[in-house]
Design an enzyme around this catalytic site. Structure first.
Site, PDB file in Angstrom:
ATOM      1  N   LYS A 110      -8.536  18.717  53.888  1.00 48.42           N
ATOM      2  CA  LYS A 110     -10.098  18.346  53.382  1.00 48.42           C
ATOM      3  C   LYS A 110     -11.405  17.730  53.757  1.00 48.42           C
ATOM      4  CE  LYS A 110      -7.760  14.890  50.659  1.00 48.42           C
ATOM      5  NZ  LYS A 110      -6.281  14.365  50.743  1.00 48.42           N
TER       6      LYS A 110
HETATM    7  C1  LIG Z   1      -5.715  15.460  49.708  1.00 50.94           C
HETATM    8  C2  LIG Z   1      -4.100  16.141  50.696  1.00 50.94           C
HETATM    9  C3  LIG Z   1      -3.123  16.191  49.238  1.00 50.94           C
HETATM   10  C4  LIG Z   1      -3.709  15.952  48.324  1.00 50.94           C
HETATM   11  O1  LIG Z   1      -4.803  16.869  47.740  1.00 50.94           O
HETATM   12  P1  LIG Z   1      -5.458  17.490  46.445  1.00 50.94           P
HETATM   13  O2  LIG Z   1      -6.526  17.676  46.218  1.00 50.94           O
HETATM   14  O3  LIG Z   1      -5.792  16.068  46.072  1.00 50.94           O
HETATM   15  O4  LIG Z   1      -4.147  17.842  45.048  1.00 50.94           O
HETATM   16  C5  LIG Z   1      -2.367  16.743  49.950  1.00 50.94           C
HETATM   17  N1  LIG Z   1      -2.219  16.019  51.257  1.00 50.94           N
HETATM   18  C6  LIG Z   1      -2.682  16.514  51.978  1.00 50.94           C
HETATM   19  C7  LIG Z   1      -2.197  15.956  53.298  1.00 50.94           C
HETATM   20  C8  LIG Z   1      -4.085  15.578  51.211  1.00 50.94           C
HETATM   21  O5  LIG Z   1      -4.337  15.225  52.843  1.00 50.94           O
END
Ligand SMILES: *Cc1c(COP(=O)(O)O)cnc(C)c1O
Length: 456
Positions: A110
């Site tokens: 993210k």
């Molecule tokens: C947010 C997250 C996901 C999922 O991502 P999406 O875009 O919501 O599908 C997977 N793995 C980790 C470590 C995350 O922080």
């Protein structure tokens, strides 16, 4: 380039307007009015650094920000990543690559979007002269990535609500040990849904929201999706040329944001074979892709908590395309989903497939990958390692550092992974602002924290 809502009842927005609004006023999600073709740009792009590639990509989507400014923004956004490649592509076997997306400040993917979004907020404050209050709810990763995107940025105050005692201790430390005076980590009683409800109701008071210039940080901002397209293109350009067109990208998925970005890059002309939606036991998307039926059930907490989701918020963008960009149909289907009723559609042929993994298997996969390849996976990334394509190359997106989930990894490998950033947090004082899960308490607090000084 303009941005339209999936629900078709919003005036066209510029990129900056769509970023500022987050959600479209008609309740839909923003998408570019058309997808530019990038195929003929790829040979030149293959020579660029990660920040340069991101700048060239964003210039196509937001030409109102000059190419030179984009280069400054992306250089700044990816400066704090601890790998020179930003998103290193590691070859594990002849058929398996791992794209490591955990080299940012909070060690999860993210950061790619939220470091940039923090800078776009800062730019907005500079242009409008108005302080910005950023508000969101989190079950862990989004909140810490958002906080580290806004940390110490003039004119921005960030408030993140999370369910008390229900986020991982290290995730709480990432939010609450920053020492920054523009960051407020707010534990509230209850579950993530309770925290989310307070945030939604706070935005529901539009007079309040505009009085403190409130902006939402959540997973649906179009800038986040676009920032995530870049690392797919980056990975594609690092693969041997003869495997690019058939490679399968395997994406640990919760809100569908990450995998959507890859699929969009393919629609723009990035060579790719297919995409696999890898879910944990909360498998609404797996059931959808295997049967065409979308039916919500309860969320069961798993070893991969950032994927514990039953309402995939970015799914509406994909629906818009598979329903032939028919906004009226999107509105119909979304109101059906909102009512809780299951719906079934005849899935057109797409380049997506899906798999699921339960908690026991997550632990076994981490153990096996460690034994076979001395490579340590985090529990989210582990969900990718099932039903691997036999006849072509797979690129697994590693979404978090194993050091963020030491207990599960120790259970699987016998030792706890560590990371210097996380070790440093353990000795820092924890500063939280506990509050009732109550809209008026939260509004009072925001008002109080933003009233003094108008420095922008
Ligand atoms: C947010 C997250 C996901 C999922 O991502 P999406 O875009 O919501 O599908 C997977 N793995 C980790 C470590 C995350 O922080």
């Amino acid at each position: 380039m303009h941005y339209l809502s999936t629900r078709g009842q919003t005036q066209p927005h510029t990129f900056s307007e769509a970023v500022e609004a987050g959600l479209a006023p008609d309740g839909g999600l923003f998408l570019p009015e058309s997808l530019p073709s990038i195929a003929d740009k790829l040979p030149a792009w293959s020579k660029l650094s990660y920040p340069q590639l991101a700048a060239e990509f964003f210039t196509l989507f937001a030409p109102e920000i000059s190419n030179a400014e984009w280069h400054q923004l992306t250089a700044e956004a990816y400066r704090r990543f601890d790998s020179p490649d930003v998103a290193p592509l590691k070859k594990i076997t002849d058929k398996t690559y791992v794209l490591e997306l955990f080299h940012g400040p909070t060690l999860a993917f993210k950061d790619f979007a939220l470091q940039l979004l923090g800078l776009l907020y800062k730019r907005q404050v500079q242009h409008s002269g108005k302080r910005l209050s950023v508000l969101g709810a989190t079950s862990g990763d989004t909140g810490s990535a958002a906080i580290h995107g806004c940390l110490g940025r003039d004119g921005i105050t960030i408030f993140i609500l999370y369910p008390n005692g229900r986020v991982a201790p290290l995730q709480e430390r990432q939010m609450a040990c920053t020492g920054a005076d523009n960051v407020f980590a707010i534990p509230v009683p209850g579950t993530f849904d309770d925290a989310q409800r307070v945030v939604k109701d706070t935005f529901g008071d539009t007079a309040f929201a505009s009085s403190v210039n409130l902006s939402a940080v959540n997973s649906i901002n179009i800038a986040r999706v676009l920032a995530q397209c870049v690392y797919y293109i980056w990975a594609c350009l690092r693969l041997p040329e003869d495997v690019r067109a058939t490679a399968e990208y395997v994406v640990p998925t919760g809100n569908f944001g990450n995998v959507l970005a890859g699929w969009l890059a393919q629609q723009m002309g990035m060579p790719a074979g297919s995409f696999r939606v890898a879910t944990n036991q909360n498998d609404i998307l797996h059931r959808f892709f295997s049967s065409g039926e979308y039916s919500q059930s309860e969320v069961h907490p798993s070893h991969a908590p950032s994927m514990d989701i039953q309402a995939a918020s970015n799914f509406e963008r994909f629906l818009y395309y598979i329903l032939g960009q028919d906004s009226a149909r999107v509105r119909e289907v979304m109101s059906q989903i909102k009512s809780g009723a299951p719906f079934t559609i005849r899935l057109p042929h797409t380049s997506l497939r899906s798999t699921r993994m339960d908690d026991d298997t997550i632990v076994k996969v981490i153990a096996q990958m460690w034994k076979d390849w001395q490579y340590v996976l985090d529990p989210h990334t582990a969900c990718a390692f099932t039903d691997m394509a036999q006849d072509r190359v797979s690129v697994v997106l590693a979404t978090a550092s194993p050091a963020k989930f030491p207990e599960v990894v120790r259970q699987a490998t016998g030792s706890e992974p560590t990371h210097p950033t996380l070790e440093a947090l353990k000795s820092k004082p924890l500063k939280t602002w506990p509050m009732a899960a109550d809209v008026s308490a939260v509004k009072d607090f925001i008002r109080q924290q933003t009233s003094h000084g108008t420095k922008a």
